[in-house]
Design a protein around this motif. Structure first.
Motif, PDB file in Angstrom:
ATOM      1  N   VAL A 145       1.667  91.730 -43.177  1.00 16.16           N
ATOM      2  CA  VAL A 145       2.990  92.010 -43.741  1.00 16.16           C
ATOM      3  C   VAL A 145       3.538  93.331 -43.199  1.00 16.16           C
ATOM      4  O   VAL A 145       4.757  93.469 -43.003  1.00 16.16           O
ATOM      5  N   LEU A 146       2.668  94.307 -42.929  1.00 17.04           N
ATOM      6  CA  LEU A 146       3.124  95.561 -42.332  1.00 17.04           C
ATOM      7  C   LEU A 146       3.701  95.310 -40.941  1.00 17.04           C
ATOM      8  O   LEU A 146       4.762  95.836 -40.578  1.00 17.04           O
ATOM      9  N   LEU A 190       2.479  95.732 -53.087  1.00 13.04           N
ATOM     10  CA  LEU A 190       1.060  95.631 -52.764  1.00 13.04           C
ATOM     11  C   LEU A 190       0.168  96.323 -53.791  1.00 13.04           C
ATOM     12  O   LEU A 190      -0.981  95.930 -53.985  1.00 13.04           O
ATOM     13  N   THR A 191       0.689  97.345 -54.445  1.00 13.78           N
ATOM     14  CA  THR A 191      -0.167  98.183 -55.287  1.00 13.78           C
ATOM     15  C   THR A 191       0.076  98.056 -56.783  1.00 13.78           C
ATOM     16  O   THR A 191      -0.700  98.577 -57.580  1.00 13.78           O
ATOM     17  N   HIS A 227      -6.609 104.047 -42.181  1.00 18.21           N
ATOM     18  CA  HIS A 227      -7.527 103.714 -43.271  1.00 18.21           C
ATOM     19  C   HIS A 227      -7.911 102.231 -43.219  1.00 18.21           C
ATOM     20  O   HIS A 227      -9.080 101.880 -43.433  1.00 18.21           O
ATOM     21  N   LEU A 228      -6.964 101.356 -42.932  1.00 15.37           N
ATOM     22  CA  LEU A 228      -7.263  99.926 -42.819  1.00 15.37           C
ATOM     23  C   LEU A 228      -8.257  99.682 -41.694  1.00 15.37           C
ATOM     24  O   LEU A 228      -9.236  98.922 -41.854  1.00 15.37           O
ATOM     25  N   ASN A 229      -8.045 100.313 -40.549  1.00 19.29           N
ATOM     26  CA  ASN A 229      -8.950 100.121 -39.407  1.00 19.29           C
ATOM     27  C   ASN A 229     -10.356 100.621 -39.703  1.00 19.29           C
ATOM     28  O   ASN A 229     -11.348  99.986 -39.326  1.00 19.29           O
ATOM     29  N   ARG A 260      -6.478  91.805 -44.014  1.00 15.98           N
ATOM     30  CA  ARG A 260      -5.761  91.061 -42.979  1.00 15.98           C
ATOM     31  C   ARG A 260      -4.356  90.687 -43.446  1.00 15.98           C
ATOM     32  O   ARG A 260      -3.404  90.693 -42.661  1.00 15.98           O
ATOM     33  N   SER A 261      -4.225  90.377 -44.740  1.00 16.86           N
ATOM     34  CA  SER A 261      -2.907  90.054 -45.290  1.00 16.86           C
ATOM     35  C   SER A 261      -1.988  91.276 -45.253  1.00 16.86           C
ATOM     36  O   SER A 261      -0.799  91.172 -44.911  1.00 16.86           O
TER      37      SER A 261
END
Length: 514
Positions: free
Chosen positions: A348-349, A432-433, A327-329, A343-344
């Protein structure tokens, strides 16, 4: 913008076209605002999907968090026709094999009356009407060995006692008694009455819904009629099954109604249902229907580590992590292309993925040593990289070897409460959420903060859109009003010109040149 529309009737000026073109020119800022609003909403949607995937990752890691989560047990029978089983290490179960023999299954208790005439006359009345009261009782009950036991209980857990006044029934036949039993709310969920036709008569059968000796009851009548053989039709007790019309109501013998099993060839246990709880510590055994009549009534209960479920949970983690990365990509190619938050998150991942479990930094305690590798595209399109970049791949051969030979290491790397991957990824997804406590202070998550900012931006833009739309409506109305005034002036001038022309034409000797 407005419903007003006309052309210059008196002037010939194309009013509608001029107004629409003017309003369209003034609407360009509105179009930009609507575009910005829709883009912000698309970003909110993309972040919402990312949040859902983060929540799924957190859920997957919670099932691996804690080394006790790897202490799963599987309980299986070597004879699938006899029983199923479950085992819980938390309840005290341990690995082991146990010989089980099924002796009997739990049965319902059945009361059957003697045969009587159930006919009715032409008026619908019973030819042989019953009278008095009928009492169904769970008190003073005895088992097959004539020992006192606790019988059928009511909804409050007390011995059942229900009395039905037959004299008050509209239908006093055996069928009328059957209906009265089934309609009595005190007996709902406890017993069910039926009629069994038997040649020239019928028998009343009352069956318990529950099973076991604790479902036994007695039936008695204050005015107990006799059957044609001179026996009372409602004896105190009867055996649970009969197979012919020669059934003898005086036969009071009845076998145990409880389910019974033999463990390790010498320990007999019974249950009022087909479920045996904790006959082996932490293990529940459920007999299958027909187990007692099976040709082979013996089987082995095997309690072992449930490696299949542990492997399934690790696969679920890999899938949940990959859903986040993909999903990020894909979001970077769409509405979140310029978002620094992404990017942050990737940073962290990646950091957590490469950080080993434990305080000593031992690289032997990383996921890569457990058969979990990171996919990197080789020779792909730099302008359109694969959405799989950064996803995880699981080497099942390595994982299976660890499950078999180094189970404790697997449990430690994933499940350690402080520094294990499950604890860290679960905590990261929450941070994060949502708002979490970090070093004793409440801190909003990156995705949560960005979502709040985008929602405020949408509200600000919608306020500007609303004011711009009102201004455009006012502008449109003003243009039509101005052109209406021009129409009126031109119409007056045309009227004056026509009048003057008429007066001139009326002058003596005036001729209009042709």
């Amino acid at each position: 913008m407005s419903s007003i529309s006309f052309n210059g009737i008196g002037s010939g000026i194309p009013v509608q076209q001029i107004v629409e073109a003017s309003v369209a020119a003034e609407s360009r800022p509105l179009q930009f605002l609507q575009r910005d609003r829709d883009f912000a909403k698309a970003q909110i949607s993309a972040y919402g999907q990312l949040t859902s995937r983060m929540d799924a990752l957190r859920s997957a890691m919670e099932k691996l968090k804690g080394e006790d989560k790897f202490a799963l047990l599987s309980a299986k029978s070597t004879n699938a026709n006899l029983f199923t089983a479950t085992a819980s290490r938390e309840a005290g179960a341990t690995n082991g094999n146990y010989a089980i023999e099924v002796l009997s299954e739990a049965k319902n208790y059945r009361f059957v009356s003697a045969k009587i005439n159930n006919e009715k006359n032409t008026s619908g009345e019973a030819v042989n009407p019953l009278s008095g009261t009928l009492t169904i009782s769970g008190a003073d009950v005895k088992d097959a060995n004539n020992n006192p036991i606790e019988g059928l209980k009511d909804a409050d857990g007390n011995p059942l006692t229900v009395t039905i006044d037959i004299n008050s029934l509209t239908d006093r036949s055996l069928d009328g008694v059957r209906k009265a039993i089934n309609d009595d709310p005190r007996l709902k969920g406890l017993v069910q009455a039926n009629l069994i036709q038997d040649g020239d008569g019928a028998r009343l059968s009352i069956n318990t819904i529950g099973t076991g000796d604790e479902s036994r009851f007695t039936v008695s009548m204050s005015d107990n009629p006799l059957d044609p053989s001179g026996d009372p039709i409602f004896p105190a007790d009867l055996k649970s099954d009969f197979s012919s019309k020669d059934y003898n109501p005086a036969d009071l013998q009845q076998t145990s109604l409880d389910a019974r099993i033999l463990i390790e060839g010498g320990i007999e246990r019974s249950s009022s249902t087909n479920v045996f709880n904790d006959v082996v510590t932490g293990v529940n055994i459920t007999l299958k229907a027909g187990a007692a009549s099976s040709d082979n009534k013996k089987g082995t209960l095997a309690v072992t580590a449930d490696t299949a479920e542990i492997k399934n949970r690790i696969n679920n983690f890999v899938k949940a992590y990959n859903d986040v990365v993909i999903h990020l990509n894909e979001a970077k190619k769409g509405p979140l292309s310029n978002e620094s938050v992404l990017r942050s998150i990737e940073s962290v991942l990646r950091k957590e993925l490469l950080t080993p479990t434990g305080e000593d930094g031992d690289l032997d305690n990383t996921l890569s040593r457990l058969g979990v590798k990171t996919f990197v595209e080789r020779g792909g399109d730099a302008n359109n990289p694969s959405s799989r970049n950064g996803t995880l791949e699981l080497d099942n051969t390595t994982l299976d070897k660890l499950l078999a030979d180094d189970f404790d290491k697997l449990a430690y790397v994933f499940g350690n409460e402080e520094t294990g991957y499950a604890a860290r990824f679960s905590s990261l997804a929450a941070q994060l959420t949502s708002t979490t406590a970090v070093n004793g202070q409440l801190q909003k998550g990156l995705i949560q903060s960005r979502n709040e900012g985008l929602n405020l931006e949408v509200k600000r833009i919608e306020t500007r859109i609303e004011s711009t739309e009102m201004r455009l409506k006012s502008f449109e109305a003003r243009l039509y009003a101005q052109f209406s005034s021009i129409e009126g002036l031109v119409a007056n001038l045309n009227s004056t010109a026509n009048y003057i022309g008429q007066q001139i034409n009326a002058l003596p000797g005036y001729q209009r040149k042709k």
